[in-house]
Structure formats: structure tokens, C-alpha cells
Design a protein around this motif. Sequence first.
Motif, mmCIF file in Angstrom:
data_model
loop_
_atom_site.group_PDB
_atom_site.id
_atom_site.type_symbol
_atom_site.label_atom_id
_atom_site.label_comp_id
_atom_site.label_asym_id
_atom_site.label_seq_id
_atom_site.Cartn_x
_atom_site.Cartn_y
_atom_site.Cartn_z
ATOM 1 N N LEU A 509 0.626 -1.088 -0.340
ATOM 2 C CA LEU A 509 -0.540 0.192 0.468
ATOM 3 C C LEU A 509 0.908 1.250 0.002
ATOM 4 N N GLY A 510 1.750 0.734 0.455
ATOM 5 C CA GLY A 510 2.673 2.531 0.962
ATOM 6 C C GLY A 510 3.219 2.992 -0.446
ATOM 7 N N GLN A 511 4.047 1.544 -1.700
ATOM 8 C CA GLN A 511 4.771 1.512 -2.777
ATOM 9 C C GLN A 511 3.471 2.768 -3.490
ATOM 10 N N LEU A 512 2.120 2.074 -3.022
ATOM 11 C CA LEU A 512 1.329 2.346 -3.879
ATOM 12 C C LEU A 512 1.157 4.333 -4.082
ATOM 13 N N GLY A 513 2.059 5.047 -2.929
ATOM 14 C CA GLY A 513 2.230 6.429 -3.057
ATOM 15 C C GLY A 513 0.856 6.656 -2.049
ATOM 16 N N GLY A 514 0.395 6.190 -1.031
ATOM 17 C CA GLY A 514 -1.326 7.004 -0.611
ATOM 18 C C GLY A 514 -2.310 6.851 -1.162
ATOM 19 N N LEU A 515 -2.661 6.314 -2.806
ATOM 20 C CA LEU A 515 -4.036 6.774 -3.354
ATOM 21 C C LEU A 515 -5.098 5.601 -3.400
ATOM 22 N N LEU A 516 -5.180 4.632 -2.443
ATOM 23 C CA LEU A 516 -5.624 4.090 -1.826
ATOM 24 C C LEU A 516 -6.361 3.444 -0.640
ATOM 25 N N ASP A 517 -7.140 4.408 0.161
ATOM 26 C CA ASP A 517 -7.842 4.638 1.422
ATOM 27 C C ASP A 517 -8.199 3.245 2.174
ATOM 28 N N VAL A 518 -7.453 2.745 2.849
ATOM 29 C CA VAL A 518 -8.531 1.749 3.874
ATOM 30 C C VAL A 518 -8.573 1.843 4.902
ATOM 31 N N THR A 519 -9.107 3.483 5.460
ATOM 32 C CA THR A 519 -9.339 3.320 6.671
ATOM 33 C C THR A 519 -10.455 2.848 6.998
ATOM 34 N N GLY A 520 -10.477 2.201 8.314
ATOM 35 C CA GLY A 520 -12.348 1.364 8.226
ATOM 36 C C GLY A 520 -11.990 0.281 7.554
ATOM 37 N N GLY A 521 -11.212 0.187 6.747
ATOM 38 C CA GLY A 521 -11.387 -1.445 6.210
ATOM 39 C C GLY A 521 -10.388 -2.296 5.910
ATOM 40 N N GLY A 522 -10.622 -3.976 5.293
ATOM 41 C CA GLY A 522 -9.816 -4.759 5.561
ATOM 42 C C GLY A 522 -8.665 -3.755 3.870
ATOM 43 N N LEU A 523 -7.868 -4.813 3.922
ATOM 44 C CA LEU A 523 -6.825 -4.761 3.181
ATOM 45 C C LEU A 523 -7.455 -4.740 1.553
ATOM 46 N N PRO A 524 -7.344 -4.265 0.705
ATOM 47 C CA PRO A 524 -8.045 -4.672 -0.845
ATOM 48 C C PRO A 524 -7.691 -6.216 -0.805
#
Length: 606
Positions: A509-524
Motif C-alpha cells: 500500500l505504501g508503494q502506491l503512494g497513498g492512492l488507496l484509502d483503507v481507513t475503516g476497512g480491510g486490505l483490498p
Amino acid sequence: MIAARTTSLGFDELLTYLVEARVISSESARTLLDQELKQRMTAVRMRSPNSPPSLDEQRRLAPSVSAVELMMSFNMKDIHGEPIREDMIVELFAHKVGVPFVKLDPLKLDAAIVTSVFSKPFARKHGMLVIDADEARVLVATSDPFNALAMEAVQDVARKQVEFVLTPPSDIQRLITEFFGFQRSVERAEQDLSETFNLGNLEQFVRMQSEREIEASDQHVVNAVEYLFSYAFQQRASDIHIEPKRNESLVRFRIDGALHQVNKLPAVVHRAVINRIKTLARLDIGEKRRPQDGRIKTEFQQKAVEFRVSTLPVAFGEKAVLRIFDPDIVHDDIRQLGFFERDQQLFEKLITRPHGIVLVTGPTGSGKTTTLYTALRRLANDDVNITTIEDPIEMVFERINQTAVQSSIGISFASALRTILRQDPDIIMVGEIRDLETARNAIQASLTGHLVFSTLHTNDAPSAVARLLDLGIENFLLASTLSGLIAQRLVRRVCNGCAEERPLTESELGQLGGLLDVTGGGLPLVREGVGCVDCRHTGFKGRQGIFEMFEINEAVRELIMQRASVDAIRAQARADGMLSLREAAVHKMLAGDTSLSEVLKVTAID
């Protein structure tokens, strides 16, 4: 060694296996048996019309077709309504009888080994192919492990320990044609060419053929080139590379963006193969010091296919690269390009405007030509005059007027564009804007009421504005004529045959530069191919486009008039809804179309 029987696998046995595995129902099996009986009786009556034969005679007189091939001829579907695949049948059979199943990958086979043990007639007769061999054993692919006579014949010919694997019969027959045809043609060409130039016996007078006779007309060379083309089509190659080295020549195919070595040619055959290709492309086979470009049009499976041929002198001879243009890659439906809904609507809006300039940007091999040709095919009808200027003409379409740049006689993009404006065009496609003169002519064409398509080499869409301004285009002209900008790349598709789901990790997720917000949910979850024969153990099969697209609206025009920075133009485009290439790739990844590794490889963080 497989325990042999006196008879091959029967059609009724195969149906029993499929019913037990719940692939087909008992009712479907009975229907197939009835169809098989009728088909056999029809064939027998044609061969023995005077008297009704016994059951043994029926089997003897019926055509020699394996149970698997017969099954495939009925085009049956399984209990879920899906077509029954040959691979599935053979794999099920292999599991039932305890024999390893192997789906052959032609690119992993050694042609010298494949053709070293059996002759082509022997391999064809028994439906067997050597896929590996060493001093002690031979590994043979077969579709019928119960043919006692064939097994004994193989043992006699091989004179080694023989091991068998099960492989679909159509794969075996196709590879017999490809490997024996190409390898034998190369070997005979090598022999003929070596004998022709053999000067060892100085007392014997021999008539030496001219270079043109030897290298362009030898039948074995002709056959080798045709087999090479057919092999490339079968493997879905986009490019063929023929590269001379010191003692041999390498043949490589580019498949889904990656190069694979597929064969080697003896050095004496390399020049003959190159000259055969140059002859087909109408190039000068006597000219070996300068690069040349040409094209070949041929047919594969009743479909026209074109090659763009480029030759280049290198250290050990001439290298040839053939780019394969399959008309099927130019889509009839714009949706097949892979646009998201917002981008598709914007693209259709841009290409249906009466005038303006639409630019597609990206590096070589990013699919720009496919996108533009798809747009032109959509627009081509009896009401419009479409003219293109290309370097060279990539694919020929009869409904479009296409002209090629020819620098040697003074036809450049700029000069051709000036002439085209006197040809009453409605839509113009300029292969590439490379200089100020071409850019100004494109601007002029747009100002006089024409729709202009072109390409530009920039890393992203907003940078195209800065590139045109750097060339010397006045900002007010650019603001008034530019309609839209598109940047694109190609990402490889995850192979559906071996795809597996897994969650992303925190570090990914860090490699994607914060493009995915997973706050409050599981890892995609994402899909990745683990590798199979179908994808050549790469995990990918096929490619699709990702796009960065925005319209030049009033806000962007104002920024262009102010000569604003690329960052300012990008910010405005993002505010208007543009996805970056990285964001588009991430959306494809989340949809299961591509993988994280491909996203990181193809796109960069803004």
C-alpha cells in the motif's frame, strides 16, 4: 512404461470418465453415443456399401480418429453449459489413468531434441512428440497411452527408456507441423548452402549460383520463413527479431511486451533467411550497408495480416525486425480499447467535433496507433474524407487515404500536410508532430475547420502543452485549437487460467503512494497469475490500455494563455475529473485486470 493394451481408449470409456467426473450428464453421454454410432455407420456404409458389416468390421472400417478428437467434433457443453475444452478432457483422462498431464509450451521446447528421435511421418502416424531426451531416457508426449503397437514402435526407434505424458492431440499435431517443418527446412537450407559454397575440392568445376539465386529463391529457405511466420502467428507474437551473432543467429518473439528466444539459425542460413524476407518486402537484397524499411502482406487463417520490416546492419550481419499488425487489434467498438466510462464519453466527444486538435501521447509501443486507427475506423464513412500522413503506413485501410513520409524525395510530415490541405480533407491524422513546421501546419489545418489527430512523445498528457510551447507554437493559437489530450500505456492482463486472489500488504500500500484509502476497512484484494503453460509461466496473457485524458476547457485555455506550469495544468485537469496513469492502473488492478507489479512497472507516481 505405461501398461499397454491391445486397444486404444474407446469413445464409450471416455464418456464414462466424463460422467463419473460430473462433467456431462448420463443423458448427454447416451446422446453422444447415439451420434457416434450414426457417424460410424455412415462412414462404414460409404466404404462398404454392399453388405452390412459386423461390429468388429465397423470399428475396423471406421475412420481412425481418437476418442478425444471425436468428442471435440461434437462441440459438446458441460453440465454448466460451458464448452468442453480438449485440455480439460485430456487432463481428466490423465488423472484417471495415473499418467502425468502436460500442456506443451512451444517456446520451452528444443527444436533439435523434438526432431532428433522420430521422423516426421513416424510422429504424425503415431501422434507422438519427443519433448525431452538425454543419454538414458526419452520423454514422449502422446494423447493415447494404450496403443500397444505404437508403444512398441516407439521403444524400438528410441532404444532408450521411454516415459510418457498425456497431451491434447491437437497440440501434438500442430507442433509436429511447426517443429519438423521449420527445423527440416533450416537443416536442408544449411546443407544446400554449405555445399554450394564448398571450395574444398579445387579440381572439381562447379557452377556457383548467384547470391540472389541462393539466398532468395532456395525452396528450403522459403519454407523456413513461412514456418517462422506461421509459428509467430500461433504464439500471438507482436514482433519477430532475427539477430546475427558470431556463429549463429537468434530468433526471438515479443509476446505481451516481453521477448522470448524461440530458435537458433546456423550462420550460413541467416543471410538467406534475411534476403528471403527482404525479397518479400520488396527491399534491395544487394544493399547490406544501409538500413531499409518495407512491408509484407500475407494471410493467416483466412485473415489478412501485415508485417512492417526493418533491417539494420550490425556487427555480424543484418538484423531484421518484423512488426506484426493484426487487423483485429484495431477495434470496431471504442469500448474495446479499455476506457473507463468517463474517459470513453470524453473520447467520443473529442473525435466527433468538427474541428480541433486531439493529441495522443506516450512512448513507442504504448498503443497510440491502435487508439487512433480505432477512432478513424469509427469515423470513416462515405460522408467524410479522411487522410493520413504516416512514417511508415502501419496498417492499410481502404476507406482511408493514406500517404507515407519519404524523406529521400522530400516528402516530410510538414510538406505532406501542406499538400493534404489542398485535397479537401475533413479529418487529418498526422503520424507524429516532431518539429515546429509540422506543428504550425497542424494548427493551421485546425483553424481552417479540420479535425486533426496526431501523436507526441511526452510522459503524460499535461506535458504535451509545454512541449508544443517549447517547439515555438504561440500560446493563443494553441489555446484556440487544442481540443483534448490523451496519454496512454499498455499493462499486461492477469492470466485467467492461473489467477489467484490475495490481499495487499501494508508495505505494498505504501508503494502506491497513498492512492488507496483503507481507513475503516480491510486490505483490498488483488489478482495475480502464479504461472501456467497458457501464459508461459509469466502470470500474464494479453495487454490492455490505461489512459490519462482531459478536455481543453475554458479554465485550461486560460492557463495556456498565461503560459502556466505543467503542474498548474495538471491540477486543473485533475479538478475536472482526470485520472492519472497511476490511478487508472490501480483501478484496473482493483478490478482484477492487472497486477500490482505491473502497476508499479508501467506507471510512475505523480
